[in-house]
Scaffold this active site. Structure first.
Site, PDB file in Angstrom:
ATOM      1  N   GLY A   1      17.858  57.166  13.395  1.00 15.18           N
ATOM      2  CA  GLY A   1      19.053  57.800  12.856  1.00 15.18           C
ATOM      3  C   GLY A   1      20.162  57.870  13.896  1.00 15.18           C
ATOM      4  O   GLY A   1      21.289  57.453  13.651  1.00 15.18           O
ATOM      5  N   ALA A   2      19.826  58.373  15.082  1.00 18.43           N
ATOM      6  CA  ALA A   2      20.832  58.517  16.128  1.00 18.43           C
ATOM      7  C   ALA A   2      20.167  58.816  17.460  1.00 18.43           C
ATOM      8  O   ALA A   2      18.986  59.151  17.510  1.00 18.43           O
ATOM      9  CB  ALA A   2      21.804  59.648  15.780  1.00 18.43           C
ATOM     10  N   MET A   3      20.948  58.693  18.534  1.00 24.49           N
ATOM     11  CA  MET A   3      20.404  58.834  19.878  1.00 24.49           C
ATOM     12  C   MET A   3      21.353  59.618  20.776  1.00 24.49           C
ATOM     13  O   MET A   3      22.551  59.368  20.807  1.00 24.49           O
ATOM     14  CB  MET A   3      20.126  57.431  20.447  1.00 24.49           C
ATOM     15  CG  MET A   3      19.638  57.406  21.872  1.00 24.49           C
ATOM     16  SD  MET A   3      18.006  58.208  22.015  1.00 24.49           S
ATOM     17  CE  MET A   3      18.120  58.773  23.719  1.00 24.49           C
ATOM     18  N   GLU A   4      20.763  60.538  21.557  1.00 22.06           N
ATOM     19  CA  GLU A   4      21.521  61.542  22.318  1.00 22.06           C
ATOM     20  C   GLU A   4      21.953  61.100  23.710  1.00 22.06           C
ATOM     21  O   GLU A   4      22.158  61.968  24.580  1.00 22.06           O
ATOM     22  CB  GLU A   4      20.664  62.802  22.449  1.00 22.06           C
ATOM     23  CG  GLU A   4      19.430  62.675  23.380  1.00 22.06           C
ATOM     24  CD  GLU A   4      18.128  62.308  22.680  1.00 22.06           C
ATOM     25  OE1 GLU A   4      18.183  61.693  21.604  1.00 22.06           O
ATOM     26  OE2 GLU A   4      17.051  62.621  23.230  1.00 22.06           O
ATOM     27  N   ASN A   5      22.140  59.810  23.994  1.00 23.38           N
ATOM     28  CA  ASN A   5      22.572  59.361  25.321  1.00 23.38           C
ATOM     29  C   ASN A   5      23.657  60.282  25.898  1.00 23.38           C
ATOM     30  O   ASN A   5      24.585  60.666  25.203  1.00 23.38           O
ATOM     31  CB  ASN A   5      23.163  57.955  25.225  1.00 23.38           C
ATOM     32  CG  ASN A   5      22.331  57.058  24.364  1.00 23.38           C
ATOM     33  OD1 ASN A   5      21.178  56.796  24.660  1.00 23.38           O
ATOM     34  ND2 ASN A   5      22.904  56.612  23.247  1.00 23.38           N
TER      35      ASN A   5
ATOM     36  N   HIS B   1      22.097  67.882  15.893  1.00 25.97           N
ATOM     37  CA  HIS B   1      20.849  67.610  16.611  1.00 25.97           C
ATOM     38  C   HIS B   1      21.115  66.843  17.913  1.00 25.97           C
ATOM     39  O   HIS B   1      20.683  67.257  18.988  1.00 25.97           O
ATOM     40  CB  HIS B   1      19.910  66.825  15.694  1.00 25.97           C
ATOM     41  CG  HIS B   1      18.616  66.421  16.323  1.00 25.97           C
ATOM     42  ND1 HIS B   1      17.447  67.134  16.160  1.00 25.97           N
ATOM     43  CD2 HIS B   1      18.297  65.375  17.129  1.00 25.97           C
ATOM     44  CE1 HIS B   1      16.475  66.549  16.836  1.00 25.97           C
ATOM     45  NE2 HIS B   1      16.967  65.468  17.429  1.00 25.97           N
ATOM     46  N   GLU B   2      21.819  65.736  17.806  1.00 27.08           N
ATOM     47  CA  GLU B   2      22.056  64.924  19.011  1.00 27.08           C
ATOM     48  C   GLU B   2      22.918  65.692  20.010  1.00 27.08           C
ATOM     49  O   GLU B   2      22.699  65.628  21.212  1.00 27.08           O
ATOM     50  CB  GLU B   2      22.683  63.576  18.670  1.00 27.08           C
ATOM     51  CG  GLU B   2      21.938  62.746  17.621  1.00 27.08           C
ATOM     52  CD  GLU B   2      20.438  62.580  17.857  1.00 27.08           C
ATOM     53  OE1 GLU B   2      19.983  62.719  19.013  1.00 27.08           O
ATOM     54  OE2 GLU B   2      19.712  62.318  16.878  1.00 27.08           O
TER      55      GLU B   2
ATOM     56  N   GLU C   1      12.153  67.343  21.234  1.00 22.21           N
ATOM     57  CA  GLU C   1      12.409  67.077  19.813  1.00 22.21           C
ATOM     58  C   GLU C   1      12.073  68.274  18.926  1.00 22.21           C
ATOM     59  O   GLU C   1      12.852  68.621  18.036  1.00 22.21           O
ATOM     60  CB  GLU C   1      11.661  65.816  19.358  1.00 22.21           C
ATOM     61  CG  GLU C   1      12.157  64.527  20.014  1.00 22.21           C
ATOM     62  CD  GLU C   1      13.635  64.226  19.783  1.00 22.21           C
ATOM     63  OE1 GLU C   1      14.280  64.885  18.943  1.00 22.21           O
ATOM     64  OE2 GLU C   1      14.162  63.323  20.479  1.00 22.21           O
TER      65      GLU C   1
HETATM   66  N1  BES Z   1      15.897  60.933  20.500  1.00 23.77           N
HETATM   67  C1  BES Z   1      15.909  60.668  19.106  1.00 23.77           C
HETATM   68  C2  BES Z   1      16.167  59.232  18.790  1.00 23.77           C
HETATM   69  C3  BES Z   1      15.037  58.292  19.084  1.00 23.77           C
HETATM   70  C4  BES Z   1      13.888  58.356  18.362  1.00 23.77           C
HETATM   71  C5  BES Z   1      15.113  57.329  20.040  1.00 23.77           C
HETATM   72  C6  BES Z   1      12.856  57.452  18.615  1.00 23.77           C
HETATM   73  C7  BES Z   1      14.084  56.463  20.308  1.00 23.77           C
HETATM   74  C8  BES Z   1      12.958  56.504  19.587  1.00 23.77           C
HETATM   75  C9  BES Z   1      16.959  61.495  18.394  1.00 23.77           C
HETATM   76  O1  BES Z   1      17.316  62.653  19.028  1.00 23.77           O
HETATM   77  C10 BES Z   1      16.369  61.891  17.081  1.00 23.77           C
HETATM   78  O2  BES Z   1      15.465  62.660  17.082  1.00 23.77           O
HETATM   79  N2  BES Z   1      16.872  61.357  15.975  1.00 23.77           N
HETATM   80  C11 BES Z   1      16.344  61.572  14.658  1.00 23.77           C
HETATM   81  C12 BES Z   1      17.212  62.447  13.820  1.00 23.77           C
HETATM   82  C13 BES Z   1      17.078  63.907  14.044  1.00 23.77           C
HETATM   83  C14 BES Z   1      18.057  64.656  13.186  1.00 23.77           C
HETATM   84  C15 BES Z   1      15.690  64.427  13.822  1.00 23.77           C
HETATM   85  C16 BES Z   1      16.277  60.196  14.022  1.00 23.77           C
HETATM   86  O3  BES Z   1      16.821  59.265  14.589  1.00 23.77           O
HETATM   87  O4  BES Z   1      15.687  60.092  12.956  1.00 23.77           O
HETATM   88 ZN    ZN Z   2      16.042  64.286  18.776  1.00 20.47          ZN
END
Ligand code: BES
Ligand code: ZN
Length: 850
Positions: free
Chosen positions: A254-258, A290-291, A313
Site C-alpha cells: 500500500g505504502a512505505m514510510e521512507n 499510518h506512514e 507495525e
Molecule cells: N512498512 C510498510 C510497508 C511495507 C510492507 C514495506 C512490507 C515492505 C514490505 C508500511 O508501513 C505498511 O505497513 N503499509 C501497509 C498499510 C498500512 C496502513 C497497514 C500496506 O502497505 O499495506
Molecule cells: Zn507500517
C-alpha cells in the site's frame, strides 16, 4: 539463480554487526538499464560485537570497483554479497556498482514505473542498490546525490543543493537502509504547508504524474491532520524541513514510510469523488496517517531485527486506528477492525500459516508482513492500554520515546517501559507475542441469591510448531444489564489469567444479562451459550455499541448455520431485531449499515469446520442468498424511508457523516434490487455523480445478472483511469455467480487492459477470484487451477506479490476430500515449478505441510 536449499533465519541467532556506520554518501548516475551507484561509507569497529567478519549484502549488482581507505581491493563476491578483509580501525569503504532498474519487475530495490525511477527497500531491498550491511540495527546518516536529466529528483531528508541535472539531499537522522528512498521523474507537486507545535515551518508536497493533479487535495489534508494529531495525542513533532509523498502506479504494497519521502501505491493516496469510493477515502486517510506516524514509531525508533517487525507495525496500526476513531466514529472503526481481524487474521492464526506475532524463524521476511504481525500486533497494544489505563499508557509511551530515540529496539524494550512506568510484571502478558493461535474463551454463568457469577475459561488449539499452550492474560470487558435493559453494572475489565477463573457480582436485584467482551477487548473467539432471546435482548438494549452490533452478528451467524445444517427457515428474532435497529432513526446510519452486514461465506465455512462439519460452498452461498432475499421482504416497507433518510443534499464529502448515509443507502439499494429486479439501481446508475454510488448501483445490477450495458458504458467512461479500471476488473469477478466466476476471471485475463505485471491489476482479478468464496471453490477445481496458473506465471516476475496471494489456499483443510485433493494438486504443481522463488516456495510448503 535461485537457492537450492533455502536457509532459515532464527531469532535466537541474533548477533550485532561487527562494524558501526558513521556516514553514507551515495551518488546515483541514473540510466534505465545501467544506473551507476557510487558509495562512500565510513565504518568503524563495533565495540559490542564479537564477530568482525566484514560481510556486505548485495544482490543482482555488478561490481565495478571497490576500495578500502583508497586502496583498490578484490572482494570475494557471491550472489548474496561480498566479504573483504577490513582493518580493525575506522576506515572508508568505496564502491561502484551497476544496476538495471528498467528490468526490475520485482519492484524491490530501484525500479521503474511509467518512466519514473523509484525505490522500495523494506525489508531487504537496499542490497539490490549497493553493497551494504542491510539490516535494521545498522543506522547511519545519509547524503545522496542524484545525477539525471529528469526534472524532479528526490531522496530522504532535507534538500542540500541542486543544479541542472542534479540534486543533493541530506538526512540528518540516523536511519537503517530499509528507510532509504529515491524518486526521479516528470512529476507535479501538489504543495502544502504545516507549522509544527514548536513553530517550525514544514514544506509538504504530494508528487504525482501529470494528469493526476486533481486527485491530491484529500491526501494533503489527511497528511496535515495526521501531523496535528500526532502532536496533540502523542506529543510527537515532525523533524525535517520537508515532507514528500510520491504516488507510483507499480507498487507491491500500500505504502512505505521512507524517512521524509513516503512512497505510495497510487491506489492508496490518489482520490477524487468521481473516481474513488467512500471506502477508498477512508483507507487513504488511514494509510497516510499510518506512514506518517511511522516517523516516530519505526523511523526514530526502529527494529533491531525483522523478528521485531510488530514493534513498529503493530504499534503504528494501533496509532492509525486511534486516529481514525478520533476523525470518524470510534464504534464504527472498532466494528470494522473486528470484521477485518476475523476475516483475515483468524484464518491465518488457525491454519497452516499460523505464527506468533513475533515469529521465531523465517526463510523470507516478506512473507511475514501478515495480518498476525499487523492486526494482532495492534490488538496486543490495545489490550495493554486497557490493562494499564490511558494515563499509564501515555506515561509508558513518553518513556519509550525518551529512552529509545535513535535506537533499534526489541519487544523486550517495549514491554520494559510499561513495567518501569507501572510497576506491573508483564511476563505472562508477553505470551501474546510468542504463542500463536487464537485463544477461545468460554463463558459459563450462575445466579443465586443476588449474586451473579461468570466463569471464564481459555484454551488455544495447537498450531504449527506449538502443541502446548499456556494461559494468556486476557482482558475481558464486561457489563451487566437488568431485565428492563438498564445497565446495572458499568463496563469493568476482568483479567483472565488462569485456564479458568470465576468473577462474582453481588447485590443484584434480578438475574442480569451479561454483555461480555465489550468493545472487542481481546482478539479471541468467544464461545458463549446464549439463547437467541438473550441475543435479541442485547441487540435491543446493549449500551456498548460494539456488543450491540455483535449480538446482531451472532444472531445472523446462528440463523445461517441453522439454515445450512438443517434447512431451517431464517430466524424471526434476527429479522425482527434487525428491523427494529433499522427503524431507529436516532442510530448512526453507518452503524445501521453495519447491522445489515452478514458474516462472510468463508467465516461460515470456518464455523462449520469448527463444529466438526464439512462446509459445502454452494450450500453456504444458497443460505446467504436466501437470507438476503427474506430480509429484503421482511424490511420491505421500511426501504422507501431508508432511501429518503439517506438522500444527501450537499456537495460530496467523504466524511463519516455522508459516507455513513451512503453506506446505509447502498445497503438499502441492494435489498431493494432483490425486490424490483434492479429497476431502482438502473435509475441510480444513470444519475450517479460519485464513484461510491456508481459502483454500488452497478454491483446491484450485476448481482441481479443485469447491468451488461452499464458495464460497457462504465468501461468507455473510465478506460483512461487506471485506478477506476481496477474496480471495473474486480467488480465483475466479485459479483459473478458461483459457476461463472472462474470463466469471468479467465476472460478478463485475456482483456487487452489486463496488465498482469501491475500488482493492482493482477490483484483486482485474482484477489477477487480468491475472495469469491463459492466461485473460487467451484467443485470442478476451475477456480483453483486458474489462480495456480497465474501464480506460476507471475512468480518469476514478482515473487513478493505471488507469495502473498498463495494464502488464498491456506484454508484448504476445511473442505471436503475432493476439494482438498484438487487444491493439493495445484499446490504441488506450484511447488514443483522449476526455479520457483524462495518467497513462494516457503508459502506453498508451509501450506502443504498442514
Ligand atoms: N512498512 C510498510 C510497508 C511495507 C510492507 C514495506 C512490507 C515492505 C514490505 C508500511 O508501513 C505498511 O505497513 N503499509 C501497509 C498499510 C498500512 C496502513 C497497514 C500496506 O502497505 O499495506
Ligand atoms: Zn507500517
Amino acid at each position: 539463480m535461485r537457492d537450492a536449499a533455502p536457509t532459515t533465519i532464527y531469532l535466537k541467532d541474533y548477533t550485532p554487526f561487527g562494524y558501526l556506520v558513521d556516514s553514507v554518501h551515495l551518488t546515483f548516475d541514473l540510466a534505465a538499464h545501467a544506473t551507476r551507484v557510487t558509495s562512500r561509507i565510513a565504518f568503524r569497529p563495533n565495540p559490542d560485537a564479537a564477530d568482525r567478519t566484514f560481510f556486505l549484502h548485495g544482490e543482482e549488482l555488478t561490481l565495478i570497483r571497490a576500495s578500502i581507505d583508497g586502496v583498490q581491493i578484490t572482494p570475494e563476491v557471491t550472489d548474496k554479497g561480498l566479504t573483504a578483509p577490513a582493518p580493525d580501525a575506522p576506515f572508508i569503504w568505496e564502491a561502484e556498482v551497476e544496476i538495471d532498474p528498467g528490468n526490475n519487475t520485482a519492484l524491490e530495490g530501484l525500479y521503474m514505473s511509467n518512466g519514473m525511477y523509484c525505490t522500495q527497500c523494506e525489508a531487504e531491498g537496499f542490497r539490490k542498490i549497493t553493497y551494504y550491511p542491510d539490516r535494521p540495527d545498522v543506522m547511519s546518516t545519509f547524503t545522496v546525490r542524484i545525477n539525471g536529466d529528469l526534472p524532479v529528483l528526490l531522496s530522504n531528508g532535507n534538500p542540500s543543493g541542486k543544479g541542472e541535472g542534479w540534486a543533493e539531499w541530506t538526512d540528518p537522522w540516523p536511519k537503517p537502509a530499509y528507510l532509504f528512498a529515491l524518486v526521479a521523474g516528470e512529476l507535479i507537486a501538489h504543495p502544502g504547508q504545516f507549522t509544527t507545535m514548536s513553530g517550525r515551518d514544514v514544506e509538504l508536497n504530494l508528487w504525482v504524474r501529470p494528469g493526476d493533479e486533481g486527485k491530491c487535495a484529500f491526501g494533503m489534508e489527511a497528511l496535515k491532520k495526521s501531523m496535528k494529531w500526532d502532536e496533540d495525542v502523542y506529543g510527537r513533532e515532525y523533524d525535517l524541513d520537508v515532507f514528500n509523498i510520491v504516488a507510483v502506479d507499480d507498487f507491491n504494497m500500500g505504502a512505505m514510510e521512507n524517512k521524509g519521502l513516503n512512497i505510495f501505491n497510487s491506489s492508496a493516496v490518489l482520490a477524487s469523488p468521481e473516481t474513488s469510493t467512500d471506502m477508498n477515502f477512508e483507507r487513504i486517510e488511514a494509510i497516510i496517517a499510518h506512514e506518517y506516524f511511522h516517523n516516530w514509531t519505526g523511523n526514530r525508533i526502529t527494529c533491531r531485527d525483522w523478528f521485531q517487525l510488530c514493534l513498529k507495525e503493530g504499534l503504528t496500526v494501533f496509532r492509525d486506528a486511534q486516529f481514525t476513531s478520533d476523525m470518524r466514529s470510534a464504534p464504527v472503526k472498532r466494528i470494522h477492525d473486528a470484521i477485518d481481524l476475523r476475516a483475515r487474521q483468524f484464518p491465518e492464526d488457525n491454519g497452516p500459516l499460523s505464527h506468533p506475532v513475533r515469529p521465531e524463524s523465517f526463510q523470507e521476511i516478506n512473507n511475514f508482513y501478515t495480518a498476525t504481525v499487523y492486526e494482532k500486533g495492534a490488538e496486543i497494544i490495545g489490550m495493554l492500554k486497557r490493562l494499564v489505563g490511558d494515563e499509564a499508557y501515555t506515561n509508558a509511551l513518553d518513556l519509550y520515546f525518551d529512552r529509545h530515540d535513535g535506537q533499534a529496539c526489541t519487544i523486550e524494550d517495549w514491554i520494559k517501559v510499561f513495567e518501569d512506568t507501572t510497576g506491573r510484571d508483564l511476563d505472562q502478558f508477553k505470551r501474546w507475542y510468542s504463542q500463536s493461535g487464537t485463544p477461545r474463551v468460554t463463558v459459563a454463568e450462575e445466579w443465586a441469591d443476588g449474586t451473579y457469577t461468570l466463569t471464564l475459561s481459555q484454551r488455544t488449539e495447537p498450531t504449527p510448531g506449538q502443541d502446548e499452550k499456556l494461559p494468556q492474560v486476557i482482558p475481558v470487558a464486561v457489563g451487566l444489564l437488568g431485565p428492563n435493559g438498564d445497565e446495572v453494572r458499568a463496563t469493568e475489565v476482568l483479567e483472565l489469567t488462569e485456564a479458568s477463573q470465576s468473577f462474582t457480582f453481588t447485590g443484584l436485584a434480578a438475574k442480569p444479562t451479561a454483555s461480555v467482551l465489550r468493545d472487542f477487548s481481546a482478539p479471541v473467539i468467544l464461545e458463549q451459550d446464549q439463547s437467541n432471546a438473550e441475543r435479541a435482548f442485547l441487540l435491543a438494549h446493549d449500551t456498548d455499541a460494539f456488543n450491540r452490533w455483535q449480538a446482531g452478528r451472532s444472531l445472523a451467524e446462528d440463523t445461517l448455520l441453522n439454515m445450512i445444517q438443517s434447512d431451517a427457515a431464517p430466524d424471526a428474532d434476527y429479522l425482527d431485531g434487525l428491523l427494529a435497529v433499522l427503524r431507529d432513526g436516532d442510530l448512526d446510519p453507518a452503524y445501521r449499515a453495519l447491522m445489515l452486514g452478514l458474516p462472510t461465506q468463508s467465516e461460515l465455512a470456518a464455523a462449520l469446520h469448527e463444529n466438526g462439519e464439512t462446509p459445502y460452498p454452494m450450500a453456504i452461498w444458497t443460505a446467504v442468498e436466501t437470507l438476503r432475499q427474506v430480509t429484503a421482504q421482511h424490511v420491505q416497507d421500511l426501504l422507501p424511508r431508508l432511501h429518503s433518510e439517506t438522500v444527501i443534499d450537499a456537495p460530496y464529502n467523504p466524511d463519516a457523516d455522508q459516507s455513513g448515509k451512503r453506506a446505509l443507502g447502498g445497503a438499502a439499494l441492494a435489498l431493494t434490487s432483490r425486490l424490483d429486479g434492479g429497476a431502482k439501481a438502473t435509475e441510480e446508475y444513470k444519475t450517479a455523480d460519485n464513484m461510491t454510488l456508481q459502483l454500488t448501483a452497478l454491483s446491484c445490477l450485476l448481482r441481479a445478472s443485469k447491468g451488461q450495458a452499464e458495464l460497457a458504458a462504465f468501461y468507455d467512461q473510465w478506460q483512461h483511469d487506471r485506478l477506476v479500471m481496477d474496480k471495473w476488473f474486480g467488480l465483475q469477478v466479485s459479483m459473478a455467480a458461483p459457476d461463472a466466476t472462474a470463466d469471468v476471471a479467465r476472460n478478463l485475463t485475456e482483456h487487452p487492459d489486463f496488465n498482469w505485471k501491475n500488482p493492482n491489476r493482477f490483484r483486482a482479478v485474482m484477489g477477487a477470484l480468491a475472495m469469491n468464496h463459492a466461485g473460487f471453490h467451484r467443485a470442478d477445481g476451475a477456480g483453483y487451477a486458474l489462480l495456480a496458473d497465474w501464480l506460476i506465471k507471475l512468480d518469476p516476475v514478482n515473487p513478493q506479490t505471488t507469495a502473498r496471494m498463495c494464502s488464498a489456499f491456506q484454508t484448504w483443510k476445511r473442505y471436503d476430500t475432493d476439494r482438498q485433493a484438487l487444491i493439493r494438486a495445484q499446490l504441488t504443481r506450484i511447488a514443483e515449478t522449476p526455479d520457483l522463488s524462495r518467497d513462494t516456495t516457503e508459502m506453498v510448503s508451509r501450506i502443504l505441510d498442514a
